[in-house]
Design a protein around this motif. Sequence first.
Motif, PDB file in Angstrom:
ATOM      1  N   GLY A   1      -6.811   0.474  31.502  1.00 28.06           N
ATOM      2  CA  GLY A   1      -8.231   0.638  31.246  1.00 28.06           C
ATOM      3  C   GLY A   1      -8.801   1.687  32.163  1.00 28.06           C
ATOM      4  N   GLY A   2      -8.759   2.931  31.741  1.00 27.72           N
ATOM      5  CA  GLY A   2      -9.336   4.026  32.494  1.00 27.72           C
ATOM      6  C   GLY A   2     -10.214   4.839  31.560  1.00 27.72           C
ATOM      7  N   MET A   3     -10.388   6.115  31.833  1.00 29.56           N
ATOM      8  CA  MET A   3     -11.111   6.961  30.894  1.00 29.56           C
ATOM      9  C   MET A   3     -10.400   6.984  29.551  1.00 29.56           C
ATOM     10  N   GLY A   4      -9.082   6.899  29.601  1.00 27.01           N
ATOM     11  CA  GLY A   4      -8.281   6.753  28.391  1.00 27.01           C
ATOM     12  C   GLY A   4      -7.663   5.375  28.339  1.00 27.01           C
ATOM     13  N   VAL A   5      -6.877   5.139  27.310  1.00 25.34           N
ATOM     14  CA  VAL A   5      -6.196   3.854  27.137  1.00 25.34           C
ATOM     15  C   VAL A   5      -4.737   4.140  26.787  1.00 25.34           C
ATOM     16  N   GLY A   6      -3.849   3.486  27.483  1.00 28.71           N
ATOM     17  CA  GLY A   6      -2.430   3.579  27.172  1.00 28.71           C
ATOM     18  C   GLY A   6      -1.824   2.195  27.179  1.00 28.71           C
ATOM     19  N   ALA A   7      -0.603   2.096  26.688  1.00 33.43           N
ATOM     20  CA  ALA A   7       0.085   0.809  26.668  1.00 33.43           C
ATOM     21  C   ALA A   7       1.507   0.984  27.168  1.00 33.43           C
ATOM     22  N   GLY A   8       1.905   0.103  28.053  1.00 29.27           N
ATOM     23  CA  GLY A   8       3.304  -0.008  28.433  1.00 29.27           C
ATOM     24  C   GLY A   8       3.841  -1.284  27.815  1.00 29.27           C
ATOM     25  N   VAL A   9       4.983  -1.199  27.160  1.00 29.83           N
ATOM     26  CA  VAL A   9       5.552  -2.338  26.438  1.00 29.83           C
ATOM     27  C   VAL A   9       6.891  -2.720  27.056  1.00 29.83           C
ATOM     28  N   ILE A  10       6.985  -3.968  27.497  1.00 29.15           N
ATOM     29  CA  ILE A  10       8.256  -4.546  27.947  1.00 29.15           C
ATOM     30  C   ILE A  10       8.749  -5.460  26.845  1.00 29.15           C
ATOM     31  N   SER A  11       9.955  -5.225  26.358  1.00 29.99           N
ATOM     32  CA  SER A  11      10.541  -6.049  25.292  1.00 29.99           C
ATOM     33  C   SER A  11      11.932  -6.491  25.723  1.00 29.99           C
ATOM     34  N   GLY A  12      12.143  -7.794  25.727  1.00 30.75           N
ATOM     35  CA  GLY A  12      13.429  -8.302  26.188  1.00 30.75           C
ATOM     36  C   GLY A  12      13.735  -7.931  27.620  1.00 30.75           C
ATOM     37  N   GLY A  13      12.691  -7.772  28.427  1.00 30.94           N
ATOM     38  CA  GLY A  13      12.882  -7.442  29.832  1.00 30.94           C
ATOM     39  C   GLY A  13      13.070  -5.966  30.112  1.00 30.94           C
ATOM     40  N   ARG A  14      12.992  -5.120  29.092  1.00 25.58           N
ATOM     41  CA  ARG A  14      13.208  -3.686  29.283  1.00 25.58           C
ATOM     42  C   ARG A  14      12.025  -2.893  28.753  1.00 25.58           C
ATOM     43  N   LEU A  15      11.750  -1.779  29.433  1.00 30.25           N
ATOM     44  CA  LEU A  15      10.667  -0.905  29.013  1.00 30.25           C
ATOM     45  C   LEU A  15      11.041  -0.179  27.731  1.00 30.25           C
ATOM     46  N   LEU A  16      10.110  -0.163  26.769  1.00 27.38           N
ATOM     47  CA  LEU A  16      10.304   0.617  25.550  1.00 27.38           C
ATOM     48  C   LEU A  16       9.761   2.024  25.797  1.00 27.38           C
ATOM     49  N   GLY A  17      10.658   2.968  25.983  1.00 21.41           N
ATOM     50  CA  GLY A  17      10.249   4.327  26.293  1.00 21.41           C
ATOM     51  C   GLY A  17      10.183   5.232  25.081  1.00 21.41           C
ATOM     52  N   GLY A  18      10.967   4.929  24.050  1.00 22.44           N
ATOM     53  CA  GLY A  18      11.016   5.789  22.881  1.00 22.44           C
ATOM     54  C   GLY A  18      12.098   6.845  23.008  1.00 22.44           C
ATOM     55  N   ALA A  19      12.379   7.518  21.891  1.00 18.14           N
ATOM     56  CA  ALA A  19      13.470   8.487  21.840  1.00 18.14           C
ATOM     57  C   ALA A  19      13.278   9.622  22.837  1.00 18.14           C
ATOM     58  N   GLU A  20      12.056  10.085  23.011  1.00 16.77           N
ATOM     59  CA  GLU A  20      11.777  11.174  23.939  1.00 16.77           C
ATOM     60  C   GLU A  20      10.928  10.716  25.130  1.00 16.77           C
ATOM     61  N   GLY A  21      10.721   9.410  25.244  1.00 12.89           N
ATOM     62  CA  GLY A  21       9.926   8.892  26.356  1.00 12.89           C
ATOM     63  C   GLY A  21       8.435   9.003  26.169  1.00 12.89           C
ATOM     64  N   PHE A  22       7.981   9.229  24.922  1.00 16.37           N
ATOM     65  CA  PHE A  22       6.565   9.461  24.667  1.00 16.37           C
ATOM     66  C   PHE A  22       5.852   8.244  24.080  1.00 16.37           C
ATOM     67  N   SER A  23       6.447   7.064  24.198  1.00 19.76           N
ATOM     68  CA  SER A  23       5.817   5.882  23.619  1.00 19.76           C
ATOM     69  C   SER A  23       4.601   5.464  24.431  1.00 19.76           C
TER      70      SER A  23
END
Length: 433
Positions: A238-260
């Motif tokens: 919760g800042g000027m923008g909004v982002g989400a970090g997702v932990i699934s099964g104990g691991r960070l979901l980063g995406g194919a290029e890390g842009f998730s």
Amino acid sequence: MTVHPSPVLRSLASAQPADQAAVRRSNLALVLRHLGARGSRSRAGIAADTGLNKATVSSLVAELVDRGLVREGEPHRAGAVGRPGKDVALDGRCVGGIGVEVNVDYLTAVVLDLTSTVLFEQRVALDVPSLPPEDVLDAVAGLTSRAIRECERRDVLPVGVTVAIPALVDVAAGVVAFAPNLRWRDVPVVRGLADRLTGPLAEHPMPIRVANDANLAALGEHAMGGVAGTADLVHLTGGMGVGAGVISGGRLLGGAEGFSGEVGHIQLDPAGHECGCGRRGCWETLVGMAGMLRLAADADDPVSDPALGLDQRLDMIRCRAETGDRRTLDALERVGAGLGVGAAILINFVNPRAVVLGGYFACLGPYLLGPMRAELRARVIAPDIGGCRVELSTLGFAAASRGGANAALEAVFDDPAIVPIRSAARVSATGSG
């Protein structure tokens, strides 16, 4: 405190034939990670859990003690017979990970030791979008240098720096590809910071990395927040923008290029306000701090002045809400409802056990939770909101920097031997693998 070592930014070594030294390093890492994840254990317990034999565990523990990474407790008897045993626990007060956050209106630096104890923390106000990236990196280098000097004062070895930025980040290249709210494109953060820290890095060679702030905040929550250890969670910045970090099964979901995690740019109102990304009606234009301030105050109101400290501005909003100011309360109700609309999409998609509200969402959470939960109940398809609870972050604006510091400490969990032996008393500690 149980520490949950995170998988972020962990480099995978190429498969090579392992010599005895490599096997020992691997076993040292195995024992250290086990203690980090499971807490205090006896040598026999470590051996049973890891599959290593007891003699090897004793040798490994002795070396980890000499490196200051674990400590032994008082002797105790496990049963009626046998020699007294000693529990072994994570220590690591001699090493520090440095986390730095660059955000729209502030910089933060924190140093954590291996037990997640805060050794240094400082936040400074800075109007980042109004400055050239070079000037911001000068300020970041100055703050990082202060953190390194504090490590020196405490006789703590700094093992890495991780910089959190609200941006699309090319982690491998160390480049911020696009940070709309900072007005940055293709900024070589790692190289720029390394060039400015030549003196401290000569004294303390260590890696510098840069990553998305929401991802690091999620890792901070998973490692040491109020939902620590929760295997499936979403952290909303919760800042000027909004982002989400997702932990699934104990691991960070980063995406194919890390842009998730760029959920702030989900378009919810095509005719809405223009976003920093150039589009209209993105989620963050509705619920980001800039959107909240637009609803709650006029442009010339002190709470809209970026020269004021963030805490001071939020205190003004909270005070107005507490005294029943209608415009403020209406603004917070609309933001809470908007949070529910966007969060429902995420819950329907990833079914987390918890959604954690960070940043200013946590500060003003009591006014946001009611309308948010009402929208979630109306919009989440699964019964009982899919078993998801909404929590206010206990780390608040510190989540990203703490996640960065934890990520920097991964170097020690990967290879405890990077920490020098602090006592030469036990030469035999390097004997068996």
